[in-house]
Design an enzyme around this catalytic site. Structure first.
Site, mmCIF file in Angstrom:
data_model
loop_
_atom_site.group_PDB
_atom_site.id
_atom_site.type_symbol
_atom_site.label_atom_id
_atom_site.label_comp_id
_atom_site.label_asym_id
_atom_site.label_seq_id
_atom_site.Cartn_x
_atom_site.Cartn_y
_atom_site.Cartn_z
ATOM 1 N N GLU A 85 29.669 44.185 46.351
ATOM 2 C CA GLU A 85 31.070 44.476 46.680
ATOM 3 C C GLU A 85 31.198 45.748 47.527
ATOM 4 O O GLU A 85 32.034 45.822 48.418
ATOM 5 C CB GLU A 85 31.873 44.616 45.378
ATOM 6 C CG GLU A 85 32.113 43.273 44.711
ATOM 7 C CD GLU A 85 32.322 43.364 43.215
ATOM 8 O OE1 GLU A 85 31.383 43.788 42.508
ATOM 9 O OE2 GLU A 85 33.405 42.985 42.751
ATOM 10 N N ARG B 192 36.229 38.327 26.909
ATOM 11 C CA ARG B 192 37.565 37.753 27.170
ATOM 12 C C ARG B 192 37.564 36.257 26.856
ATOM 13 O O ARG B 192 36.592 35.564 27.149
ATOM 14 C CB ARG B 192 37.966 37.962 28.629
ATOM 15 C CG ARG B 192 38.322 39.399 28.934
ATOM 16 C CD ARG B 192 38.674 39.561 30.397
ATOM 17 N NE ARG B 192 38.032 40.753 30.917
ATOM 18 C CZ ARG B 192 37.703 40.939 32.190
ATOM 19 N NH1 ARG B 192 37.969 40.008 33.079
ATOM 20 N NH2 ARG B 192 37.121 42.049 32.572
ATOM 21 N N ASN C 150 34.470 53.452 43.288
ATOM 22 C CA ASN C 150 35.007 52.466 42.354
ATOM 23 C C ASN C 150 35.387 53.215 41.083
ATOM 24 O O ASN C 150 34.539 53.517 40.247
ATOM 25 C CB ASN C 150 33.938 51.398 42.082
ATOM 26 C CG ASN C 150 34.445 50.282 41.187
ATOM 27 O OD1 ASN C 150 35.540 50.368 40.627
ATOM 28 N ND2 ASN C 150 33.659 49.237 41.048
ATOM 29 N N ARG D 34 37.805 50.701 45.770
ATOM 30 C CA ARG D 34 37.995 49.382 45.178
ATOM 31 C C ARG D 34 39.262 49.419 44.324
ATOM 32 O O ARG D 34 39.373 50.227 43.403
ATOM 33 C CB ARG D 34 36.789 49.022 44.315
ATOM 34 C CG ARG D 34 36.985 47.660 43.737
ATOM 35 C CD ARG D 34 36.091 47.399 42.577
ATOM 36 N NE ARG D 34 36.401 46.081 42.062
ATOM 37 C CZ ARG D 34 36.058 45.677 40.863
ATOM 38 N NH1 ARG D 34 35.391 46.477 40.077
ATOM 39 N NH2 ARG D 34 36.369 44.482 40.447
ATOM 40 N N HIS E 237 38.113 39.582 41.453
ATOM 41 C CA HIS E 237 36.736 39.501 41.984
ATOM 42 C C HIS E 237 36.725 39.051 43.439
ATOM 43 O O HIS E 237 35.702 38.558 43.932
ATOM 44 C CB HIS E 237 35.880 38.460 41.198
ATOM 45 C CG HIS E 237 35.527 38.859 39.808
ATOM 46 N ND1 HIS E 237 35.416 37.935 38.802
ATOM 47 C CD2 HIS E 237 35.219 40.049 39.267
ATOM 48 C CE1 HIS E 237 35.084 38.542 37.674
ATOM 49 N NE2 HIS E 237 34.962 39.828 37.940
#
Ligand code: AMP
Length: 399
Positions: A385, A241, A10, A93, A182
């Protein structure tokens, strides 16, 4: 035949995280991270059953970081992989997959598409993800590379849900639409929820609540809506965010404060959300601590965060015409019972009843937190993940 391994990478802007799984199993045998890439003081962590390395060194590029990781893994005496040829594939990823609705094995055509299209769609992420692929191609040219995209699980979202109310030409010209992110996490926790429900196909609302947060509505295993949009900025209030904001408010702020585009981008992505509202922190742990002391801005940030989650769960219950289960995952979803309680309180008329005792007990582990009488089950399921990517490798790459 010797044991085979799946290496999962990742690559972020200044870090590379990794995990190694034994192929066709859920067993992770090594994991770690190289952080602060580009500096003389990069932090390196590597962990296996028998080894724990923690050191600081100069790491100026992602390729160097990956070389270091491979050196640990393939080390003559201490390495857990005896030979590079025992690595079945490397899974990467990727944040944005553009048109790809599934993971892909990297070919020349795939690389051309990723560079031509997705670099434009995700300039802050995909170029770094891509560096991981190029590093493996250079260092281990015989090993296949697999790209797994955060967007692909959302490719089943219908056009009326992904189109913005903007002139259609911008969709045609610039591919401006909602993509969602996601996806690997939503897909993983959905599959785990379906197992718990003992259903092949279930309708589930998955809440990935971390520093970045998003919710997905999944009908019979297919994603039909998600809160993030063209970028991961849309939807829920997050750590830093903003989530949904009236675009006119943004234009007004820019005008009043004479801000450049990149300055406003920084405000929306890095200075908003929990941090922006509270003025304290982007970390829910800090918000909860301050809330406990009665700090009004922490209370406001907490309530605003939970309210937005509740609002989308309500919307998705409508889109799905009810559902079998709601799942909480990621840093906040897995570890903050207070958030789960605030989100799900007063939803009995919609078929959701939390068992507050069970909710308080389930922290950082899998569990059911709904009352036995609740029509809709509520689960906490830790996301993974990397394991999902490893399983995708096992499907795509034969021995
Ligand atoms: P993630 O992006 O999934 O790694 O989630 C990171 C975020 O999870 C942190 O920024 C915190 O806001 C939150 N978090 C982690 N542990 C806890 C905890 N014990 N209680 C509340 N929030 C937590």
């Amino acid at each position: 035949m010797p044991e085979r391994y799946n290496l999962i990478l990742n690559c972020g802007s200044s870090s590379v995280k990794y995990k190694v799984f034994i192929s066709n199993t859920e067993t992770c045998i090594a994991k770690g991270i190289v952080e602060k890439i580009g500096s003389r003081e990069a932090g390196i962590k590597h962990k296996t059953e028998n080894q724990k390395i923690h050191k600081v060194a100069e790491v100026l590029s992602h390729k160097k970081a990956i070389q270091l990781i491979l050196n640990f893994l393939l080390h003559k005496e201490k390495g857990i992989i005896k030979n590079a040829s025992n690595i079945k594939a490397v899974g990467h990823r990727f944040v944005h997959g553009g048109k790809y609705s599934d993971a892909v094995i990297v070919t020349k055509e795939v690389k051309t598409y990723l560079k031509d299209v997705t670099f434009e769609l995700a300039p802050l992420h995909n170029p770094y993800n891509f560096q991981g692929v190029e590093a493996i191609e250079d260092i281990l040219p015989e090993i296949p590379n697999i790209c797994v995209f955060d967007t692909s699980f959302h490719q089943t979202i219908p056009d009326y849900a992904f189109i913005y109310g903007l002139p259609y030409r911008y969709f045609q010209k610039y591919k401006i639409r909602r993509y969602g992110f996601h996806g690997t996490s939503h897909n993983y926790v959905y599959l785990e929820a379906a197992k718990l429900l003992k259903k092949k196909k279930a309708s589930v609302i998955t809440c990935h609540l971390g520093n970045g947060s998003s919710i997905s509505a999944i009908k019979d295993g297919m994603c039909i809506d998600t809160t993030m949009g063209y970028t991961p900025l849309e939807g829920l209030i997050m750590g830093t965010r903003s989530g949904d904001v009236d675009p006119a408010a943004v234009l007004h702020i820019m005008m009043e404060e004479e801000l450049q585009i990149h300055e406003m981008e920084t405000i929306l992505n890095k200075q908003s959300g929990l941090l922006g509202i509270s003025g304290i922190s982007n970390d829910m742990r800090e918000i909860l601590k301050e809330k406990g002391k009665g700090n009004p801005r922490a209370i406001l940030a907490f309530r605003a965060y939970c309210f937005r989650v509740k609002k989308y769960i309500g919307a998705y219950l409508g889109e799905l015409n009810g559902c079998d289960a709601i799942v909480f995952t990621a840093g906040i979803g897995e570890n903050a019972p207070q958030v789960r309680e605030e989100v799900l309180k007063n939803m009995e008329n919609l078929g959701i009843k939390l068992d507050t005792k069970k909710n308080a007990q389930v922290v950082g582990e899998k569990g059911i937190i709904s009352a036995d009488t609740s029509k809709i089950k509520v689960f906490v399921i830790p996301t993974n993940e990397e394991l999902m990517i490893s399983k995708i490798i096992d499907k795509l790459v034969k021995e």
